[in-house]
Enzyme design. Structure first.
Site, mmCIF file in Angstrom:
data_model
loop_
_atom_site.group_PDB
_atom_site.id
_atom_site.type_symbol
_atom_site.label_atom_id
_atom_site.label_comp_id
_atom_site.label_asym_id
_atom_site.label_seq_id
_atom_site.Cartn_x
_atom_site.Cartn_y
_atom_site.Cartn_z
ATOM 1 N N HIS A 84 -4.133 6.644 2.931
ATOM 2 C CA HIS A 84 -2.685 6.489 2.744
ATOM 3 C C HIS A 84 -2.127 5.225 3.387
ATOM 4 O O HIS A 84 -0.925 5.125 3.601
ATOM 5 C CB HIS A 84 -1.941 7.707 3.325
ATOM 6 C CG HIS A 84 -1.932 8.891 2.420
ATOM 7 N ND1 HIS A 84 -3.070 9.461 1.929
ATOM 8 C CD2 HIS A 84 -0.900 9.617 1.894
ATOM 9 C CE1 HIS A 84 -2.751 10.490 1.163
ATOM 10 N NE2 HIS A 84 -1.441 10.600 1.121
ATOM 11 N N GLU B 152 0.182 10.968 -11.788
ATOM 12 C CA GLU B 152 0.438 9.523 -11.761
ATOM 13 C C GLU B 152 0.169 8.838 -13.099
ATOM 14 O O GLU B 152 0.916 7.948 -13.505
ATOM 15 C CB GLU B 152 -0.371 8.838 -10.649
ATOM 16 C CG GLU B 152 0.232 8.980 -9.263
ATOM 17 C CD GLU B 152 -0.020 10.334 -8.618
ATOM 18 O OE1 GLU B 152 -0.859 11.097 -9.143
ATOM 19 O OE2 GLU B 152 0.629 10.630 -7.598
#
Lengths: 323, 320
Positions: free
Chosen positions: A129, A60
């Protein structure tokens, strides 16, 4: 006008911008061969090729960092973070680089970067999540934060984001992808930094955005049956924040409920509430109410998870408390 | 190399040394705020490294950036003005010591978060690859940066995408006060590049000509489409990590030993011994550099503060 899903609207905006401008390209995890984890970029790899639809490693920081670097050279990258929960792995690059470079070097660095990502809970993905940390990103001057609630706004705002010369965090909602709405065809732009009234009313102002717009509209329909007309202001952009439609509505209704999916503490509702008190104190007829997520990490169990996320009933009840 | 080429290298190294000495004085007088990381002892690294670059090649570095800025063509005036936070500084007084840049000279800063600029360098290189422009990105970082995740993400991506980037580890033996062998699993830092199948080499960072040759070779290989390269340049900083460093982590003997190999002193001897320039010519050049830096300090001190409204400019490009 075509009735499109949010997914189709976002996909259309990306496709049209890539057709229009060869400087626009996509990078991220599974954006290419796979077709996008949420199928937003399905078909892009075959049409635009591997150079413009770039699959990345699971990195990321490198996705956002490389997006920044490429943007500095004059390209217009759309860097995708598979979910906003993974943005924390790129936080340094979002916060310390993208939001700072233009200012810190005296205006000479310009980075037309879009960070597309997906947030929201309600899908039993567990605590790591399912977050809605939008307010965190809206905290930083230099970053633009957009979070559309309708397919039309998603298309128009994404096009505006790609054409903007500032770094834009474009936050989609995972459970809105199937939502349908009228979407203007072709070159349709919604300006960044403009809140809008999504439903007119006179009795109470509901301020919201993204997924909670959908719930607020449902709540307003039910309230209408009981003779209460709620006006709904959709923020659409969290930074820079456009308070004018909120204040204008509040001066008419004198009552407000702020609805967000994220946690209440230090959240979007905290900001909007404070601004109402600062800018329209003389118009306050009742304490402003906030509807937000319970202060817990989201659990896996469906019943527990649903009870932690705001629902239509929570909104109706809050409205009744301020009337 | 022509005579002027040698003298240019010497000019840059001495100018950096004098500039940094002036910065230390200005800091002690309280005219420079924040952190100040001096490049004294490491002048041959960026001078040799950047010498072979073409105007298309981009340079990006960490926070020890004043010398690199000078090598990239920024003037002593705009560098010292930035240290003093003046409107005439290269970043308009908004960046300070750690955030100097001039994108027109393809110098992309000046980045203060250790290792965070490596992914940016991958992106700069991606820009050239994507646009089919001829530039190579030269990315400098310290030994300490090779222990943070960004380093590994960036190196991996550069190899996967065959990016035109030269990774340069400026190994000055300490990450702040922690010696390399106390912080890194391998003390030969360049071995880390092997993990990403990136061809690598090392060079003595006290020898400006050796650095120049190593840099030229790797830039050529990258330009030919060979993908990323990794160069470890071994050097030593003669001053502390930043001003106010108590230097408890190293012995004075060690510093003195390295100072005997002063890159400027050694290059000066080389120029005279090889009849590149006479003692007299060199002294004349040194006098001119003294004057250049003195003028820069005067310029910076006499420059205006940023206007109050500058506080709110450059937050965004667009008006919303």
């Amino acid at each position: 006008m075509a009735r499109l899903t949010m997914r189709e609207a976002i996909s259309q905006a990306l496709w049209e911008e890539m057709e229009r401008d060869p400087k626009v390209f996509i990078l991220g995890e599974e954006v290419g061969v796979w077709g996008g984890t949420y199928a937003v970029t399905k078909g892009f790899y075959d049409h635009f090729g591997a150079e413009r639809v770039r699959d990345t490693p699971i990195s990321e920081a490198a996705i956002i960092g490389a997006g920044i670097g490429a943007a500095l050279t004059g390209l217009r990258p759309v860097a995708e973070l598979m979910t906003i929960n993974f943005a924390f792995s790129a936080m340094d690059h979002i916060v310390n680089e993208s939001a700072k470079l233009h200012y810190m070097f005296g205006g000479q660095m310009v980075l037309p970067l879009v960070i597309r990502t997906v947030g929201g809970g309600g899908r039993q993905l567990g605590a790591t999540h399912s977050q809605t940390p939008d307010a965190i990103f809206a905290h930083f001057p230099g970053l633009v934060v957009v979070a559309p609630g309708t397919p039309a706004d998603a298309k128009g705002l994404l096009k505006a984001a790609i054409r903007s010369n500032d770094p834009v965090m474009f936050i989609e909602h995972a459970t809105l992808y199937q939502t349908r709405g009228e979407v203007p065809e072709g070159d349709f732009i919604v300006p960044i930094g403009k809140s809008t009234v999504q439903r007119p009313g006179k009795d109470v102002t509901i301020v919201t955005y993204s997924k909670m717009l959908e719930l607020s509209l449902k709540a307003a329909d039910q309230l209408a049956k009981e003779g209460v007309e709620a006006e709904i202001v959709d923020l659409r952009t969290l930074r820079p924040l456009d308070m004018a439609p909120v204040i204008e509505s509040f001066k008419k209704t004198n009552r407000a409920v702020i609805v967000e999916e994220g946690w209440k503490s230090y959240g979007v509702g905290s900001e909007i509430t404070a601004r109402i008190y600062e800018e329209a104190f003389d118009y306050v007829d009742a304490p402003v109410k906030r509807v937000a997520q319970k202060e817990v990490p989201l659990p896996y169990n469906r019943t527990l998870e649903q009870s932690a996320i705001p629902n239509v009933e929570d909104i109706i009840q809050a409205v009744k408390e301020v009337l | 190399m022509e005579k002027q080429g040698y003298l240019d290298l010497y000019h840059q190294m001495v100018a950096i040394r004098r500039m940094e000495e002036s910065a230390a004085e200005l800091y002690q007088k309280g005219k420079i705020g924040g952190f100040l990381h001096l490049y004294i002892g490491q002048e041959a690294v960026s001078t040799g490294l950047i010498a072979p670059r073409t105007p298309d090649d981009r340079v990006i570095t960490a926070y020890r950036d004043h010398g690199v800025a000078y090598n990239c063509g920024l003037s002593a005036r705009e560098i010292i003005a930035e240290l003093l936070g003046k409107a005439t500084g290269c970043s308009k007084g908004k960046g300070g010591s750690m955030h100097m840049a001039d994108v027109k000279k393809n110098y992309w800063g000046g980045h203060a978060i250790v290792g965070a600029h490596l992914p940016l360098a991958a992106g700069l290189a991606l820009g050239d690859l994507y646009s089919k422009t001829p530039g190579v990105t030269i990315c400098m970082f310290g030994d300490g940066a090779t222990n943070i995740g960004y380093f590994h993400e960036a190196l991996n991506l550069s190899k996967v995408w065959n990016l035109p980037v030269l990774w340069v580890c400026e190994n000055n033996q300490y990450g702040m006060g922690t010696a390399v062998d106390r912080a890194s699993a391998v003390s030969d830092i360049r071995e880390k590049a092997d993990g990403y199948a990136i061809p690598n080499d090392e060079v003595d960072g006290m020898d400006v000509l050796a650095v120049q040759a190593a840099s030229a070779k790797m830039l050529e290989e990258i330009r030919a489409g060979g993908g990323p390269r990794f160069l470890e340049i071994n050097t030593y900083r003669f001053r502390g990590h930043s001003m106010g460093d108590p230097e408890r982590y190293r012995k004075a003997d060690e510093v003195h030993r390295y100072q005997e190999n002063d890159p400027i002193g050694m290059f000066r001897k080389y120029l005279i011994a090889n009849d590149v320039a006479s003692e007299e010519e060199i002294v004349k050049l040194e006098d001119a550099i003294e004057e250049e830096v003195r003028d820069a300090v005067e310029f910076a001190e006499n420059s205006p503060e940023p206007a109050p409204e500058e506080l709110f400019t450059n937050v965004y490009v667009e008006t919303y």
